[in-house]
Write an enzyme that holds these catalytic residues in place. Structure first.
Site, mmCIF file in Angstrom:
data_model
loop_
_atom_site.group_PDB
_atom_site.id
_atom_site.type_symbol
_atom_site.label_atom_id
_atom_site.label_comp_id
_atom_site.label_asym_id
_atom_site.label_seq_id
_atom_site.Cartn_x
_atom_site.Cartn_y
_atom_site.Cartn_z
ATOM 1 C CG LEU A 72 79.588 68.620 35.393
ATOM 2 C CD1 LEU A 72 79.481 68.212 36.858
ATOM 3 C CD2 LEU A 72 78.722 69.838 35.122
ATOM 4 C CG ASN A 87 73.043 61.966 33.941
ATOM 5 O OD1 ASN A 87 72.425 61.717 34.961
ATOM 6 N ND2 ASN A 87 74.321 62.276 33.947
ATOM 7 N N GLY A 128 84.310 62.467 32.225
ATOM 8 C CA GLY A 128 84.203 61.079 32.670
ATOM 9 C C GLY A 128 83.964 61.024 34.164
ATOM 10 N N PRO A 138 75.559 59.355 28.105
ATOM 11 C CG PRO A 138 75.680 60.404 30.209
ATOM 12 C CD PRO A 138 75.499 60.681 28.736
ATOM 13 C CB THR A 139 73.841 54.116 30.544
ATOM 14 O OG1 THR A 139 72.681 53.380 30.841
ATOM 15 C CG2 THR A 139 74.884 53.852 31.607
ATOM 16 C CB CYS A 142 80.073 62.488 37.021
ATOM 17 S SG CYS A 142 79.705 64.011 36.163
ATOM 18 N N GLY A 178 81.553 56.757 30.179
ATOM 19 C CA GLY A 178 82.601 55.992 30.863
ATOM 20 C C GLY A 178 83.984 56.370 30.337
HETATM 21 C C1 LIG Z 1 76.935 65.629 34.815
HETATM 22 C C2 LIG Z 1 77.050 64.162 34.781
HETATM 23 O O1 LIG Z 1 76.542 63.501 35.600
HETATM 24 S S1 LIG Z 1 77.904 63.456 33.568
HETATM 25 C C3 LIG Z 1 77.987 61.781 33.975
HETATM 26 C C4 LIG Z 1 79.372 61.325 33.792
HETATM 27 N N1 LIG Z 1 79.502 60.009 34.247
HETATM 28 C C5 LIG Z 1 79.009 59.025 33.544
HETATM 29 O O2 LIG Z 1 78.507 59.145 32.482
HETATM 30 C C6 LIG Z 1 79.123 57.696 34.115
HETATM 31 C C7 LIG Z 1 80.161 57.032 33.419
HETATM 32 N N2 LIG Z 1 79.660 55.763 32.986
HETATM 33 C C8 LIG Z 1 80.198 54.677 33.402
HETATM 34 O O3 LIG Z 1 81.114 54.716 34.194
HETATM 35 C C9 LIG Z 1 79.661 53.396 32.834
HETATM 36 O O4 LIG Z 1 78.935 53.664 31.672
HETATM 37 C C10 LIG Z 1 78.770 52.646 33.810
HETATM 38 C C11 LIG Z 1 79.571 52.304 35.037
HETATM 39 C C12 LIG Z 1 77.569 53.462 34.218
HETATM 40 C C13 LIG Z 1 78.300 51.383 33.137
HETATM 41 O O5 LIG Z 1 79.445 50.644 32.798
HETATM 42 P P1 LIG Z 1 79.481 49.462 31.711
HETATM 43 O O6 LIG Z 1 78.134 49.226 31.186
HETATM 44 O O7 LIG Z 1 80.205 48.320 32.290
HETATM 45 O O8 LIG Z 1 80.492 49.968 30.671
HETATM 46 P P2 LIG Z 1 80.347 51.100 29.617
HETATM 47 O O9 LIG Z 1 79.149 51.901 29.869
HETATM 48 O O10 LIG Z 1 81.622 51.854 29.593
HETATM 49 O O11 LIG Z 1 80.198 50.326 28.264
HETATM 50 C C14 LIG Z 1 79.471 49.136 28.045
HETATM 51 C C15 LIG Z 1 79.657 48.744 26.609
HETATM 52 O O12 LIG Z 1 78.949 49.672 25.812
HETATM 53 C C16 LIG Z 1 79.798 50.272 24.882
HETATM 54 N N3 LIG Z 1 79.385 51.657 24.698
HETATM 55 C C17 LIG Z 1 79.258 52.606 25.642
HETATM 56 N N4 LIG Z 1 78.847 53.741 25.085
HETATM 57 C C18 LIG Z 1 78.721 53.500 23.769
HETATM 58 C C19 LIG Z 1 78.336 54.277 22.652
HETATM 59 N N5 LIG Z 1 78.016 55.580 22.763
HETATM 60 N N6 LIG Z 1 78.308 53.697 21.443
HETATM 61 C C20 LIG Z 1 78.635 52.406 21.297
HETATM 62 N N7 LIG Z 1 79.024 51.625 22.301
HETATM 63 C C21 LIG Z 1 79.064 52.167 23.519
HETATM 64 C C22 LIG Z 1 81.182 50.178 25.478
HETATM 65 O O13 LIG Z 1 82.158 50.233 24.483
HETATM 66 C C23 LIG Z 1 81.101 48.820 26.148
HETATM 67 O O14 LIG Z 1 81.290 47.819 25.184
HETATM 68 P P3 LIG Z 1 82.062 46.474 25.559
HETATM 69 O O15 LIG Z 1 81.209 45.813 26.590
HETATM 70 O O16 LIG Z 1 82.121 45.748 24.269
HETATM 71 O O17 LIG Z 1 83.392 46.889 26.084
#
Ligand SMILES: CC(=O)SCCNC(=O)CCNC(=O)[C@H](O)C(C)(C)COP(=O)(O)OP(=O)(O)OC[C@H]1O[C@@H](n2cnc3c(N)ncnc32)[C@H](O)[C@@H]1OP(=O)(O)O
Length: 495
Positions: free
Chosen positions: A419, A119, A217, A116-117, A250, A199
């Protein structure tokens, strides 16, 4: 041009999997000592580069803060290492003399690690270490917003592993990121398992790939404060948990739910800790910039300090503000801030008593965090027990900052950045993921003796004509009775 880039990124994913597979075939013959030496070198490299990777992650993604990212990298290397070091992951890992069983660890093979972006470096250190500890290879797919720092973290882990004797290619990372390449990685026949953190759409894609996937997620973690709580501590831990890496974990607190009788006192303590309470007009302004039109969080505010959010929303807040608090009266689209925010903004609810608190927490979880985590500040064991038995969460975190408690930094949970949220959230794992989730366990079972087979007496069929007494059913049917029954059946059938 676009097509060339797509083909190039697909080919890169395939090459990385090919190399990883070759490396894994060699790694699976390593001894426990060899594996543990590799993990130790990776730990050392993770610790040595914790600060540099933290700096890279903050400057590339603009999310979180340097100090907490340092801590996360350190936690993913040192704390994780101390926890997994004693684990047996090679050969016979358990012998049960009483049940005459052996358990033998087999690696799963090549793992696809989605990063994820939020972490982007700590999750790489963590996933690389748990993958290699269980003799698996891993290929990472970075988030498009964190390609450089995720690749750098993977390179550091790879070099450390190689220096300790691991085969070349055992850790790979996609550089030409595209959704096509990520899908190629997840669906590749040589990939055995997916460790997906990110995400919702991506985690769903992982579950739909046809491969076993351990995914995590979003959460929507409520922090319930009950009247028996130590209020100054509760306030301190809520603000600490919410502001840890600016809310990117998260398991971070998303809303405070407090009993009316202690609400004002808690508010004073929260204010002392740097919480700024918004008035209704400010709630609307903040809500408009924090949440996007589709209901999700606006990526621009993820992991940002309150000052940034306040400027964007056009409100003035005191300099020392650590987080913004939005008093809300409900959960759902009418109250956009009732959803997961992944930034330094908290919802705030007053409830009459713990029964109503229980209901409010349930609504918040249902709104997007079911299966994830819930925090409680409470010293009443009975209430804790009621919550524990009734709430659909896999982590109930007591008197601790939720973000740190959930990942196992301030609780006894396994140190982890993945998690599990259980079947409630579509995952096959309900706990914090460790190397033991990345092995198949073969069982060798010895003969313990043939069980005695008792001759079963035939049951009566009186029920065909009349409801028998319960007592009768329990009686053995003797030969005379049996004959009578057979005659009746034949008579009934007109034979
Ligand atoms: C223990 C812990 O803390 S675990 C953490 C768990 N939680 C997370 O990881 C947070 C979840 N992440 C998110 O909700 C989101 O990434 C955010 C809110 C941080 C950022 O959201 P956004 O940048 O709007 O969307 P998202 O990250 O889903 O994707 C952006 C684009 O990148 C693309 N993308 C994301 N990851 C990848 C990947 N691994 N490979 C290729 N493309 C990717 C998506 O398909 C999306 O493309 P699109 O714009 O063409 O639809």
């Amino acid at each position: 041009m676009e097509l060339d880039r797509d083909l190039c990124s697909l080919q890169e994913a395939r090459n990385l999997v090919r190399d990883a597979r070759k490396a894994q075939e060699a790694l699976m013959n390593f001894t426990q000592e060899q594996v543990d030496k590799i993990i130790d070198m990776m730990r050392e490299a993770g610790e040595a580069n914790a600060a540099r990777l933290a700096m890279m992650a903050v400057s590339e993604t603009g999310m979180g803060n340097y100090n907490d990212k340092c801590f996360k990298n350190y936690f993913a290397s040192r704390t994780l290492y101390d926890f997994i070091k004693p684990m047996k992951t090679v050969g016979i890992i358990r012998e049960d003399h009483d049940r005459k069983l052996w358990e033998i660890a087999e690696p799963v093979g090549v793992i696809a690690g989605i990063i994820p972006t939020t972490n982007p470096t700590s999750t790489v250190i963590y996933k690389a270490m748990i993958a290699l500890k269980s003799r698996n290879a891993i290929v990472f797919s970075p988030h498009p917003g964190a390609v450089r720092c995720t690749n750098e973290a993977a390179k550091i882990m790879h070099q450390a592993a190689i220096a300790a004797g691991a085969p070349e290619g055992v850790i790979g990372c996609i550089t030409n990121v595209s959704m096509g390449a990520t899908n190629e990685l997840m669906k590749h026949p040589s990939v055995a398992m997916i460790l997906a953190t990110g995400g919702s759409p991506l985690v769903k894609a992982a579950y739909s790939s046809g491969k076993p996937a351990l995914g995590v997620g979003p959460g929507n973690v409520p922090a319930f404060v009950e009247r028996s709580a130590d209020l100054p501590k509760a306030a301190e831990y809520i603000v600490l948990g919410k502001t840890f890496d600016n809310g990117t974990i998260c398991a971070s607190e998303q809303a405070v739910v407090v009993e009316e009788c202690i609400a004002d006192e808690l508010i004073s303590h929260l204010k002392r800790q740097g919480a700024h309470f918004l008035d209704p007009e400010e709630v609307n302004k903040v809500s408009n910039v924090v949440m996007s039109a589709n209901g999700g969080v606006n990526p621009k505010v993820v992991g940002k300090e309150p000052k940034f959010i306040a400027q964007l929303a056009g409100i003035v807040i005191p300099d020392q503000t650590k987080c913004l608090v939005a008093p809300l009266s409900g959960v759902g689209p009418q109250w956009p801030l009732s959803y997961e925010k992944l930034t330094t903004v908290l919802g705030f609810y007053r409830v009459a008593d713990w029964h109503e608190g229980c209901e409010r927490c349930f609504q918040l979880l249902e709104a997007g965090g079911v299966g994830h985590s819930l925090a409680m500040h409470c010293n009443n064991q009975e209430v804790i027990r009621e919550f524990a038995l009734k709430k659909p969460v896999n982590r109930l975190l007591i008197n601790t900052p939720a973000s740190m408690g959930g990942v196992g930094a301030s609780t006894g949970l396994s140190p982890s950045f993945t998690l599990g949220c259980g079947t409630w959230a579509g995952s096959s794992v309900s706990e914090n993921v460790t190397p033991l989730h990345l092995i198949n366990i073969k069982r060798v079972a010895w003969h313990q003796g043939i069980p005695e087979r008792k001759t079963m007496q035939p049951m009566g069929v009186a029920g065909i004509w009349e409801k028998p007494q319960a007592q009768q059913l329990n009686q053995q049917v003797d030969a005379r009775l049996l004959k009578e029954i057979i005659d009746k059946v034949l008579q009934h059938l007109n034979v």
